[in-house]
Motif scaffolding. Sequence first.
Motif, short mmCIF file in Angstrom:
data_model
loop_
_atom_site.label_atom_id
_atom_site.label_comp_id
_atom_site.label_asym_id
_atom_site.label_seq_id
_atom_site.Cartn_x
_atom_site.Cartn_y
_atom_site.Cartn_z
N VAL A 5 -15.96 12.71 -19.19
CA VAL A 5 -16.91 11.81 -19.84
C VAL A 5 -18.09 12.62 -20.39
N ILE A 6 -18.54 13.62 -19.63
CA ILE A 6 -19.61 14.50 -20.11
C ILE A 6 -19.18 15.17 -21.41
N GLU A 7 -17.93 15.64 -21.46
CA GLU A 7 -17.42 16.28 -22.67
C GLU A 7 -17.37 15.30 -23.83
N LEU A 8 -16.91 14.09 -23.58
CA LEU A 8 -16.83 13.08 -24.63
C LEU A 8 -18.20 12.76 -25.20
N VAL A 9 -19.17 12.52 -24.33
CA VAL A 9 -20.53 12.20 -24.79
C VAL A 9 -21.11 13.37 -25.60
N GLY A 10 -20.88 14.59 -25.12
CA GLY A 10 -21.38 15.75 -25.84
C GLY A 10 -20.81 15.86 -27.24
N LYS A 11 -19.52 15.61 -27.38
CA LYS A 11 -18.90 15.71 -28.71
C LYS A 11 -19.35 14.58 -29.64
N ILE A 12 -19.63 13.42 -29.06
CA ILE A 12 -20.18 12.33 -29.88
C ILE A 12 -21.54 12.73 -30.43
N LEU A 13 -22.37 13.31 -29.56
CA LEU A 13 -23.72 13.72 -29.99
C LEU A 13 -23.65 14.81 -31.05
N PHE A 14 -22.78 15.79 -30.87
CA PHE A 14 -22.66 16.86 -31.85
C PHE A 14 -22.16 16.32 -33.19
N THR A 15 -21.18 15.43 -33.14
CA THR A 15 -20.63 14.87 -34.38
C THR A 15 -21.66 14.04 -35.12
N ALA A 16 -22.45 13.27 -34.37
CA ALA A 16 -23.42 12.36 -35.00
C ALA A 16 -24.67 13.07 -35.50
N PHE A 17 -25.14 14.07 -34.76
CA PHE A 17 -26.45 14.63 -35.07
C PHE A 17 -26.45 16.07 -35.57
N PHE A 18 -25.54 16.90 -35.06
CA PHE A 18 -25.62 18.33 -35.36
C PHE A 18 -24.72 18.76 -36.51
N ILE A 19 -23.47 18.23 -36.57
CA ILE A 19 -22.57 18.64 -37.65
C ILE A 19 -23.12 18.28 -39.03
N PRO A 20 -23.73 17.09 -39.23
CA PRO A 20 -24.29 16.80 -40.55
C PRO A 20 -25.39 17.77 -40.97
N ARG A 21 -26.06 18.40 -40.00
CA ARG A 21 -27.16 19.30 -40.31
C ARG A 21 -26.75 20.77 -40.29
N MET A 22 -25.91 21.14 -39.33
CA MET A 22 -25.55 22.54 -39.14
C MET A 22 -24.14 22.85 -39.64
N HIS A 23 -23.41 21.84 -40.04
CA HIS A 23 -22.06 21.99 -40.59
C HIS A 23 -21.14 22.70 -39.59
N TYR A 24 -20.35 23.68 -40.02
CA TYR A 24 -19.33 24.24 -39.13
C TYR A 24 -19.94 25.05 -37.99
N THR A 25 -21.17 25.50 -38.14
CA THR A 25 -21.84 26.19 -37.03
C THR A 25 -21.93 25.29 -35.81
N ALA A 26 -22.22 23.99 -36.03
CA ALA A 26 -22.28 23.05 -34.91
C ALA A 26 -20.93 22.88 -34.25
N VAL A 27 -19.84 22.91 -35.02
CA VAL A 27 -18.50 22.81 -34.46
C VAL A 27 -18.22 24.00 -33.55
N ILE A 28 -18.65 25.18 -33.98
CA ILE A 28 -18.39 26.40 -33.22
C ILE A 28 -19.08 26.39 -31.86
#
Length: 450
Positions: A397-420
């Motif tokens: 669940v911790i992993e799921l919540v973390g990936k939701i947060l990264f997808t919603a807030f960080f990927i739109p701003r940091m692009h593939y760097t956030a995925v890494i």
Amino acid sequence: MFKKYKDADFLSGDIFMPMIRFAIPMFFSTLFQQLYNTIDTLIVGRTLGETALAAIGAASPIYDLLIGFALGFGSGLAIVAARCFGSRDGKLLKDSAAASVLIGAVVVAMITLMSQVILRPLLLLLHTPPEIMEEAYEYILIITRFTVVMFAYNLCAGLLRAIGNSLMPLVFLILSSVSNIVLDYVFIVNLDRGLGGAAEATVIAQAVSVLLCLAYIAKSVPALIPRKENFKFDMPLYQEMTAQGLSSAFMMCFVSTGSVILQSGINGLGYLTIAAHTAARKLYSFCMMPFMAMSQTVNTFVSQNYGAGQPERIRKGMKYSYRYAAVVTIMITVILWLSAPAMIRWISGSDEAELLRNGTWYLRVVAPFYFVLGILNNTRRALQAIGQKILPVLSSVIELVGKILFTAFFIPRMHYTAVIICEPVIWCFMVAELLVVFWRDPFIRGGKAA
């Protein structure tokens, strides 16, 4: 009865070397499982091009979600069988094998039927680019129609490993992997069946491993063959096995759901980024094989010793598994920093600069964090093996919540760097939770059941 099948003696004597001997076939089993998907990717990338490679990448998280639930359930069922073996209860071992067949049949039927309805809506929900939509749908549709094949093999292999036999599942996988290579060339190259041919080759090759596994059990391992009386409904056993299966299944399901959500963010970065991530994740999966082999070894080792009531051996075995993770991480990090660009170029069949750059940096940044992931997987498997059902799921669940947060807030701003950086950051939070709950468990600390 049990001496005949004592392939790995986890219950007495030396600890580390039996774990290594058990892990080596597990490593090669994982290797040949990865070959199923990687050979598809290699042939598809070189034969059908970058859009087809991206289609496999777009479909992969859905594959992991649906198939992962079924395989996770089978893994949970095998944990109970390993405990029965550790306690030397032959009747209960047969009862657990019978229950595994009945419970597994119901679960597989439900997943197969459900997947036929939700596949296209899921691909649309993940923002799959229109130019790869139909290929991605064709590929995942064929795979999920034959969930029963993958579940059957993993259940049979899990039961064999539960009694200490990790070698024969490897033998069957080698034979089916050879079949997969031949069928890939026949269906994709000679018959020009596209991504559908890749899926068909994978399913047929896995069916080969199922038939071989069943034949071996029938001939050589009668301890795992239930009789009519073993199918008698036993409420406590079925409740325990269903709960253990659901725990493992939901754990994998939450992990896969997080990957699906993360893939939706990646899909918005363009097909070259999708292809780069697909190639990098294939190589990531290969690098994970030594760690997965040890985590599966830990699962059997801890399950058997929990059944035998030996917490001191479990504590020693876990410490050995952590040292193993450290040594393997150092080796893999050096290899990836030196050869990542060439590996990405080889597996993708592409010379696109953006694809090579993104894939290379993904592998190099993630490499040192394999140590964290190794400890995470070993500890989570051990928690499941001692009967913990909720706490391992909480880490997912911790992993799921973390990936939701990264997808919603960080990927739109940091692009593939956030995925890494997404997964390494999340792993650190997960491993902290798991280490605390495992080493504070009453049985692990003093031999008293929680």
